[in-house]
Design a protein around this motif. Structure first.
Motif, PDB file in Angstrom:
ATOM      1  N   VAL A  33      28.825  53.990  49.386  1.00 35.43           N
ATOM      2  CA  VAL A  33      29.369  53.976  47.816  1.00 35.43           C
ATOM      3  C   VAL A  33      30.590  54.701  47.845  1.00 35.43           C
ATOM      4  O   VAL A  33      31.479  54.183  47.216  1.00 35.43           O
ATOM      5  CB  VAL A  33      28.106  54.836  47.120  1.00 35.43           C
ATOM      6  N   ARG A  34      30.832  55.766  48.517  1.00 38.01           N
ATOM      7  CA  ARG A  34      32.117  56.484  48.601  1.00 38.01           C
ATOM      8  C   ARG A  34      33.110  55.593  49.116  1.00 38.01           C
ATOM      9  O   ARG A  34      34.310  55.681  48.590  1.00 38.01           O
ATOM     10  CB  ARG A  34      32.011  57.615  49.477  1.00 38.01           C
ATOM     11  N   ALA A  35      32.999  54.830  50.172  1.00 35.80           N
ATOM     12  CA  ALA A  35      33.783  53.823  50.540  1.00 35.80           C
ATOM     13  C   ALA A  35      34.414  52.804  49.775  1.00 35.80           C
ATOM     14  O   ALA A  35      35.546  52.324  49.564  1.00 35.80           O
ATOM     15  CB  ALA A  35      33.527  53.303  51.778  1.00 35.80           C
ATOM     16  N   GLY A  36      33.358  52.086  49.081  1.00 37.87           N
ATOM     17  CA  GLY A  36      33.762  51.223  48.157  1.00 37.87           C
ATOM     18  C   GLY A  36      34.497  51.845  47.088  1.00 37.87           C
ATOM     19  O   GLY A  36      35.453  51.021  46.442  1.00 37.87           O
ATOM     20  N   ASP A  37      34.254  53.126  46.537  1.00 40.89           N
ATOM     21  CA  ASP A  37      34.997  53.753  45.595  1.00 40.89           C
ATOM     22  C   ASP A  37      36.260  53.863  45.836  1.00 40.89           C
ATOM     23  O   ASP A  37      37.357  53.609  45.063  1.00 40.89           O
ATOM     24  CB  ASP A  37      34.490  55.026  45.160  1.00 40.89           C
ATOM     25  N   PHE A  38      36.624  54.268  47.088  1.00 45.56           N
ATOM     26  CA  PHE A  38      37.927  54.568  47.825  1.00 45.56           C
ATOM     27  C   PHE A  38      38.712  53.175  48.009  1.00 45.56           C
ATOM     28  O   PHE A  38      39.942  53.107  47.529  1.00 45.56           O
ATOM     29  CB  PHE A  38      37.849  55.257  49.209  1.00 45.56           C
ATOM     30  N   LEU A  39      37.928  52.317  48.421  1.00 44.39           N
ATOM     31  CA  LEU A  39      38.601  50.914  48.699  1.00 44.39           C
ATOM     32  C   LEU A  39      39.019  50.025  47.388  1.00 44.39           C
ATOM     33  O   LEU A  39      39.710  48.992  47.466  1.00 44.39           O
ATOM     34  CB  LEU A  39      37.728  50.121  49.471  1.00 44.39           C
ATOM     35  N   ALA A  40      38.605  50.597  45.933  1.00 42.45           N
ATOM     36  CA  ALA A  40      39.040  49.994  44.993  1.00 42.45           C
ATOM     37  C   ALA A  40      40.615  50.269  44.679  1.00 42.45           C
ATOM     38  O   ALA A  40      41.294  49.603  44.258  1.00 42.45           O
ATOM     39  CB  ALA A  40      38.112  50.664  43.787  1.00 42.45           C
ATOM     40  N   LEU A  41      41.050  51.266  45.458  1.00 44.05           N
ATOM     41  CA  LEU A  41      42.481  51.666  45.344  1.00 44.05           C
ATOM     42  C   LEU A  41      43.481  50.672  45.864  1.00 44.05           C
ATOM     43  O   LEU A  41      44.261  49.977  45.236  1.00 44.05           O
ATOM     44  CB  LEU A  41      42.746  52.940  45.578  1.00 44.05           C
ATOM     45  N   PRO A  42      43.170  50.415  47.285  1.00 40.18           N
ATOM     46  CA  PRO A  42      43.969  49.336  47.946  1.00 40.18           C
ATOM     47  C   PRO A  42      43.780  47.957  47.287  1.00 40.18           C
ATOM     48  O   PRO A  42      44.619  47.045  47.490  1.00 40.18           O
ATOM     49  CB  PRO A  42      43.663  49.158  49.206  1.00 40.18           C
ATOM     50  N   ASN A  43      42.556  47.620  46.637  1.00 37.91           N
ATOM     51  CA  ASN A  43      42.057  46.445  45.958  1.00 37.91           C
ATOM     52  C   ASN A  43      43.108  46.183  44.975  1.00 37.91           C
ATOM     53  O   ASN A  43      43.496  45.142  44.680  1.00 37.91           O
ATOM     54  CB  ASN A  43      40.758  46.411  45.746  1.00 37.91           C
ATOM     55  N   ALA A  44      43.218  47.400  43.992  1.00 41.41           N
ATOM     56  CA  ALA A  44      44.134  47.193  43.021  1.00 41.41           C
ATOM     57  C   ALA A  44      45.336  47.117  43.463  1.00 41.41           C
ATOM     58  O   ALA A  44      46.178  46.197  42.649  1.00 41.41           O
ATOM     59  CB  ALA A  44      43.934  48.251  42.157  1.00 41.41           C
ATOM     60  N   THR A  45      46.006  47.596  44.382  1.00 39.75           N
ATOM     61  CA  THR A  45      47.277  47.339  44.783  1.00 39.75           C
ATOM     62  C   THR A  45      47.474  46.045  45.476  1.00 39.75           C
ATOM     63  O   THR A  45      48.739  45.261  45.146  1.00 39.75           O
ATOM     64  CB  THR A  45      47.640  48.339  45.937  1.00 39.75           C
ATOM     65  N   LEU A  46      46.566  45.322  46.304  1.00 37.59           N
ATOM     66  CA  LEU A  46      46.922  44.225  46.511  1.00 37.59           C
ATOM     67  C   LEU A  46      46.525  43.075  45.553  1.00 37.59           C
ATOM     68  O   LEU A  46      46.742  41.783  45.739  1.00 37.59           O
ATOM     69  CB  LEU A  46      45.791  43.846  47.585  1.00 37.59           C
ATOM     70  N   ALA A  47      45.978  43.538  44.361  1.00 36.11           N
ATOM     71  CA  ALA A  47      46.048  42.540  43.185  1.00 36.11           C
ATOM     72  C   ALA A  47      47.464  42.189  42.781  1.00 36.11           C
ATOM     73  O   ALA A  47      47.896  41.179  42.194  1.00 36.11           O
ATOM     74  CB  ALA A  47      45.231  43.053  41.992  1.00 36.11           C
TER      75      ALA A  47
END
Length: 206
Positions: free
Chosen positions: A133-147
């Motif tokens: 869960v924590r990793a998924g929350d953190f990875l939302a940040l690069p996901n937003a950048t890669l959008a």
């Protein structure tokens, strides 16, 4: 020739192997650490007093700390390509290197040890699920950048993609339920198409 010490299933060693492959540097890979041992030998400790992997030797220079090694190799052998000459552009890449180490690496260790290196009967499922869960929350940040851009480094692949790219292999290959992060998944799919990534990162997770 560049020498790289470290076990190939270490994410930090994968960074360095992948970096050398991207640059096209010939190198000798020397397996130490983990089941291979050797990191506490006097010869190894003389190169890295921490007794950890990886270590490189380049033109007589021993160097440790994986992000530092990646920066060094890119600056020396890929200036203007993997290592941007413009300080502002380079800083945008470097922040992802440090973010990956401070945010994702501890969770990566929890997942690898909790799933790959612990017998099923002894696993702490609550701790593993919390790390996911924590990793998924953190990875939302690069996901937003890669959008907004194709690579973490910017418009082109560069060293800012290497640190997280070496960790993300386990995130997508471990048998876990992951949140839907489509831009991160597309980035990972493009990484997998790179021959250097295949050679440097995609080794068995043991």
């Amino acid at each position: 020739m560049l020498k790289i010490w470290g076990r190939r299933n270490s994410s930090n060693v994968r960074k360095v192997l992948w970096c050398a492959e991207e640059i096209g540097l010939p190198y000798e890979s020397i397996e130490v650490g983990g089941s291979h041992g050797g990191t506490q030998s006097p010869e190894y400790v003389a190169m890295n007093p921490n007794g950890l992997v990886p270590v490189i030797e380049d033109h007589g220079l021993p160097l440790w700390e994986s992000n530092t090694i990646v920066r060094y190799l890119c600056a020396r052998y890929s200036l203007g390509t993997l290592y941007a000459e413009d300080p502002m552009e380079r800083a945008q890449a470097e922040k992802w290197m440090d973010w990956s180490t401070s945010r994702m690496a501890p969770l990566y260790s929890e997942l690898i040890w909790g799933i790959m290196r612990t017998a099923p009967a002894d696993r702490d499922e609550a701790r593993i699920n919390a790390a996911i869960v924590r990793a998924g929350d953190f990875l939302a940040l690069p996901n937003a950048t890669l959008a907004k851009q194709p690579w973490l480094s910017g418009d082109t692949f560069a060293m800012g993609d290497i640190a997280l790219g070496s960790l993300i292999y386990a995130w997508f290959e471990l048998p876990i339920q992951r949140p839907d992060l489509p831009h991160l998944a597309e980035w990972y799919a493009r990484l997998r198409e790179r021959p250097a990534y295949q050679r440097g990162v995609m080794s068995p997770m043991t």
